[in-house]
Write a protein that holds these residues in place. Sequence first.
Motif, mmCIF file in Angstrom:
data_model
loop_
_atom_site.group_PDB
_atom_site.id
_atom_site.type_symbol
_atom_site.label_atom_id
_atom_site.label_comp_id
_atom_site.label_asym_id
_atom_site.label_seq_id
_atom_site.Cartn_x
_atom_site.Cartn_y
_atom_site.Cartn_z
ATOM 1 N N THR A 11 1.211 -1.230 0.068
ATOM 2 C CA THR A 11 -0.163 -0.046 -0.282
ATOM 3 C C THR A 11 0.674 1.606 -0.148
ATOM 4 O O THR A 11 0.005 2.534 0.481
ATOM 5 N N VAL A 12 2.153 0.728 -0.103
ATOM 6 C CA VAL A 12 3.119 2.242 0.413
ATOM 7 C C VAL A 12 2.405 3.463 -1.577
ATOM 8 O O VAL A 12 2.807 2.342 -2.212
ATOM 9 N N GLY A 13 2.123 4.533 -1.364
ATOM 10 C CA GLY A 13 2.303 5.614 -2.034
ATOM 11 C C GLY A 13 0.610 5.339 -2.374
ATOM 12 O O GLY A 13 -0.127 6.253 -3.366
ATOM 13 N N ALA A 14 -0.570 5.220 -1.842
ATOM 14 C CA ALA A 14 -1.406 4.287 -2.401
ATOM 15 C C ALA A 14 -2.149 5.603 -2.145
ATOM 16 O O ALA A 14 -2.565 5.866 -2.669
ATOM 17 N N GLY A 15 -2.095 6.517 -0.595
ATOM 18 C CA GLY A 15 -3.583 7.818 -0.128
ATOM 19 C C GLY A 15 -2.431 8.694 -1.060
ATOM 20 O O GLY A 15 -3.289 9.848 -1.620
ATOM 21 N N ARG A 39 -9.111 4.268 -8.581
ATOM 22 C CA ARG A 39 -8.943 3.636 -9.581
ATOM 23 C C ARG A 39 -7.168 3.428 -9.354
ATOM 24 O O ARG A 39 -6.543 2.912 -10.145
ATOM 25 N N VAL A 40 -7.075 4.837 -9.842
ATOM 26 C CA VAL A 40 -5.470 5.499 -9.563
ATOM 27 C C VAL A 40 -4.991 4.870 -8.116
ATOM 28 O O VAL A 40 -3.744 3.569 -8.402
ATOM 29 N N ALA A 41 -4.802 4.776 -7.165
ATOM 30 C CA ALA A 41 -4.953 4.361 -5.813
ATOM 31 C C ALA A 41 -4.645 2.620 -6.224
ATOM 32 O O ALA A 41 -3.770 1.982 -5.834
ATOM 33 N N ALA A 42 -5.310 1.716 -6.651
ATOM 34 C CA ALA A 42 -5.971 0.523 -6.795
ATOM 35 C C ALA A 42 -5.100 0.186 -7.906
ATOM 36 O O ALA A 42 -4.003 -0.551 -7.457
ATOM 37 N N THR A 79 -1.481 1.624 -8.460
ATOM 38 C CA THR A 79 -0.559 1.522 -7.305
ATOM 39 C C THR A 79 -0.418 0.674 -6.208
ATOM 40 O O THR A 79 1.136 0.297 -6.544
ATOM 41 N N CYS A 80 -1.306 0.379 -5.672
ATOM 42 C CA CYS A 80 -0.902 -0.613 -4.887
ATOM 43 C C CYS A 80 -0.842 -2.123 -5.754
ATOM 44 O O CYS A 80 -0.749 -3.138 -4.919
#
Length: 330
Positions: free
Chosen positions: A256-260, A298-301, A303-304
């Motif tokens: 989850t690094v960088g997801a937020g 969607r962008v965060a997903a 990245t995860c």
Amino acid sequence: MARPQAPSNVTVLGECVADTFTDLARSGPGELALRALPGGGPANTAVALARLGTPTRFLGRFSTDAFGTLFRARLSDSGVDLTGSVTATPEPSTLAVADLDETGQATYTFYADSAADWQWTDEELAATRSDGAVCLHTGSLALIRQPGGSRIEDHLAKAREHVTVSIDPNVRPLLVPPSAYRERLPRWCALADILRLSEDDLALLLPGANLEEACDTWHAAGARLVVITLGGRGSLASLDGLRVTVPTPAVDVADTVGAGDSFTAGLLHRLAALGRLGGRLDRLSLEDVTDACSFAARVAALTCSVPGANPPWADEAVLETDVERLLPHP
């Protein structure tokens, strides 16, 4: 709903951090190998914004050490404008050692004393230019660590006359006591149009408060749009008290690094594309917010789905195809 417009400039102000991870494959008896990746909440947000196609300027203070060179290269290679950033000598870069649990969730130990990121002067900030930016995003450690944090607050007070202000507190309790964030948060809400934070941040900032109570508290302090990300459960967005919950696509999580940070970038990118940034969000509707949070999720997903803070590029086919496949179906 408004149609997307030509890209608008966004400025991001804050720190770069060297995220280091244990590399067990290269470790041996009596030694521990580490792998260092460029990170830091604001820097990650700037990278994600630029990769999505938003013209992005990053205002940071770069050490002349090896990590500083790494930070500059990553931002530049992602298309981020570094005009206005500062070369700091002999101050060191900030280092974080990440510990990943079995779900890929990261916790950090920071090495940040006297680092370049926190030493902003009034003169350095005054020399920065907006150059037509519609939004100034900041937060994380740069906004709380002194002496630079208070100076950044003063800079925001002046900048908000011309731009939308976005803040992500990104609470780091191992480095800064949560009480320090609680003391400063009313001031940040008075400066911010957009407050984006995580459910973990909420638990530290307003212990015992539920999501709705927290949103109302921060609206009363001045923030018009509050977005609280809830991990795999999606996000809650509140615009002047009108609320919507937006789901998160299912994805195989690498970490989850960088997801937020990617979520924040997706949110600002979409709001800029809709022409909603540049002022006090007067033309922003709950429909716009829902659209922007869906895109951000969607962008965060994506990245995860890959190791480290490595957000997607807009021209990658995965952004338009695999993400749609990941979305839940009725």
